[in-house]
Scaffold this motif. Structure first.
Motif, mmCIF file in Angstrom:
data_model
loop_
_atom_site.group_PDB
_atom_site.id
_atom_site.type_symbol
_atom_site.label_atom_id
_atom_site.label_comp_id
_atom_site.label_asym_id
_atom_site.label_seq_id
_atom_site.Cartn_x
_atom_site.Cartn_y
_atom_site.Cartn_z
ATOM 1 N N LEU A 24 0.842 -1.202 0.000
ATOM 2 C CA LEU A 24 0.000 0.000 0.000
ATOM 3 C C LEU A 24 0.871 1.244 0.000
ATOM 4 O O LEU A 24 0.646 2.170 -0.793
ATOM 5 N N TYR A 25 1.868 1.281 0.868
ATOM 6 C CA TYR A 25 2.764 2.434 0.919
ATOM 7 C C TYR A 25 3.455 2.649 -0.423
ATOM 8 O O TYR A 25 3.604 3.784 -0.880
ATOM 9 N N ALA A 26 3.874 1.557 -1.068
ATOM 10 C CA ALA A 26 4.603 1.667 -2.332
ATOM 11 C C ALA A 26 3.731 2.287 -3.415
ATOM 12 O O ALA A 26 4.186 3.150 -4.175
ATOM 13 N N VAL A 27 2.473 1.868 -3.505
ATOM 14 C CA VAL A 27 1.570 2.431 -4.512
ATOM 15 C C VAL A 27 1.307 3.909 -4.228
ATOM 16 O O VAL A 27 1.366 4.755 -5.130
ATOM 17 N N LEU A 28 1.030 4.248 -2.983
ATOM 18 C CA LEU A 28 0.749 5.638 -2.633
ATOM 19 C C LEU A 28 1.978 6.523 -2.825
ATOM 20 O O LEU A 28 1.878 7.625 -3.380
ATOM 21 N N ASP A 29 3.125 6.065 -2.388
ATOM 22 C CA ASP A 29 4.327 6.895 -2.439
ATOM 23 C C ASP A 29 4.816 7.130 -3.863
ATOM 24 O O ASP A 29 5.521 8.106 -4.126
ATOM 25 N N ALA A 125 3.559 17.616 3.471
ATOM 26 C CA ALA A 125 3.568 16.268 2.909
ATOM 27 C C ALA A 125 3.009 16.263 1.492
ATOM 28 O O ALA A 125 3.531 15.564 0.608
ATOM 29 N N ILE A 126 1.962 17.033 1.254
ATOM 30 C CA ILE A 126 1.353 17.103 -0.077
ATOM 31 C C ILE A 126 2.321 17.742 -1.068
ATOM 32 O O ILE A 126 2.491 17.271 -2.194
ATOM 33 N N THR A 127 2.988 18.819 -0.651
ATOM 34 C CA THR A 127 3.955 19.494 -1.514
ATOM 35 C C THR A 127 5.138 18.589 -1.828
ATOM 36 O O THR A 127 5.593 18.497 -2.975
ATOM 37 N N GLU A 128 5.628 17.896 -0.813
ATOM 38 C CA GLU A 128 6.785 17.028 -0.995
ATOM 39 C C GLU A 128 6.448 15.800 -1.836
ATOM 40 O O GLU A 128 7.325 15.241 -2.494
ATOM 41 N N GLN A 129 5.184 15.384 -1.816
ATOM 42 C CA GLN A 129 4.778 14.263 -2.674
ATOM 43 C C GLN A 129 4.932 14.638 -4.136
ATOM 44 O O GLN A 129 5.376 13.835 -4.965
ATOM 45 N N LEU A 130 4.572 15.862 -4.486
ATOM 46 C CA LEU A 130 4.668 16.322 -5.865
ATOM 47 C C LEU A 130 6.095 16.695 -6.252
ATOM 48 O O LEU A 130 6.527 16.442 -7.372
ATOM 49 N N ALA A 131 6.813 17.315 -5.331
ATOM 50 C CA ALA A 131 8.159 17.799 -5.650
ATOM 51 C C ALA A 131 9.033 17.729 -4.395
ATOM 52 O O ALA A 131 9.101 18.695 -3.628
ATOM 53 N N PRO A 132 9.678 16.587 -4.146
ATOM 54 C CA PRO A 132 10.522 16.448 -2.955
ATOM 55 C C PRO A 132 11.582 17.542 -2.888
ATOM 56 O O PRO A 132 12.273 17.820 -3.864
ATOM 57 N N GLY A 133 11.688 18.176 -1.723
ATOM 58 C CA GLY A 133 12.654 19.249 -1.519
ATOM 59 C C GLY A 133 12.095 20.629 -1.781
ATOM 60 O O GLY A 133 12.741 21.646 -1.460
ATOM 61 N N GLN A 134 10.893 20.718 -2.347
ATOM 62 C CA GLN A 134 10.340 22.014 -2.732
ATOM 63 C C GLN A 134 9.877 22.843 -1.541
ATOM 64 O O GLN A 134 9.971 24.065 -1.568
#
Length: 217
Positions: A24-29, A125-134
């Motif tokens: 589940l984590y793998a699909v979401l991440d 968390a939402i921002t980092e999901q789209l662009a890690p480090g942003q």
């Protein structure tokens, strides 16, 4: 292990079910966009939106005026899905055509996040999901922007994962047919970053962004 409720127990294609929570984590991440399904004024509504995960909690956001967010935050049941299409499966018969995919479905009653620290952590968390480090590279949200943004927290307690991989599965007699069969793999990759044309200074692309252009999802 994942939950085994009546909503998450597969009735068809049971061999495609994944029961490990790490699946589940793998699909979401690996995803960027989810689909939030709610019932608004008696009618179903499915809204694509960004999301982020912290542990066993999924965070979603939107305008405080959004009907889907208001409904979800008022204690109603929702369903959130994330799907990755990995390939088109071409069989010898039209009936057995399929797709290779990874998908997750999460059910539950989300809560509206009211704690300021969790509200900010959810947005990060939402921002980092789209662009890690942003998140650390940009201006943080103002009090006015935070007040205008609703954040929902949905537990991952009730969820299911379904995966299909591999070649087509035809009827035994069809394998002798002179018809090409196989898989058309699908890969999604990042393109070259395109700068905003109204930037007032000439800036190089930050490392946390440029490093993603060579990654294949």
């Amino acid at each position: 292990m994942l939950s085994t409720t009546s909503r998450t127990t597969l009735l068809r294609g049971k061999n495609r079910a994944r029961t490990d929570r790490d699946d589940l984590y793998a699909v979401l991440d690996a995803g960027l966009i989810c689909h939030l399904g709610v019932v608004v004024d008696g009618f179903p509504m499915v809204v694509p939106t960004g999301y982020g995960r912290i542990g066993d909690t999924l965070y979603l956001h939107g305008s405080t005026g959004s009907r889907s967010l208001r409904t979800g935050g008022s204690g109603g049941e929702v369903c959130v899905t994330v799907t990755h299409l990995d390939g088109v499966v071409l069989a010898r018969s039209a009936f057995h055509h399929s797709v290779n995919y990874r998908s997750a479905m999460v059910y539950g009653r989300p809560r509206l996040v009211e704690d300021p620290e969790e509200h900010l952590a959810g947005l990060r968390a939402i921002t980092e999901q789209l662009a890690p480090g942003q998140w650390d590279a940009v201006r943080p949200p103002t009090r006015k922007e935070l007040a205008a943004t609703a954040v929902l927290a949905l537990s991952l307690e009730e969820a299911s994962v379904k995966v299909r991989q591999g070649p087509p599965v035809d009827d035994g007699e069809d394998y002798a047919l002179p018809i090409w069969a196989g898989v058309l793999p699908l890969r999604t990759s990042w393109g070259v970053p395109e700068p905003d044309p109204v930037m007032t200074v000439d800036l190089t692309v930050p490392e946390h962004i440029s490093s993603r252009t060579i990654a294949i999802r």
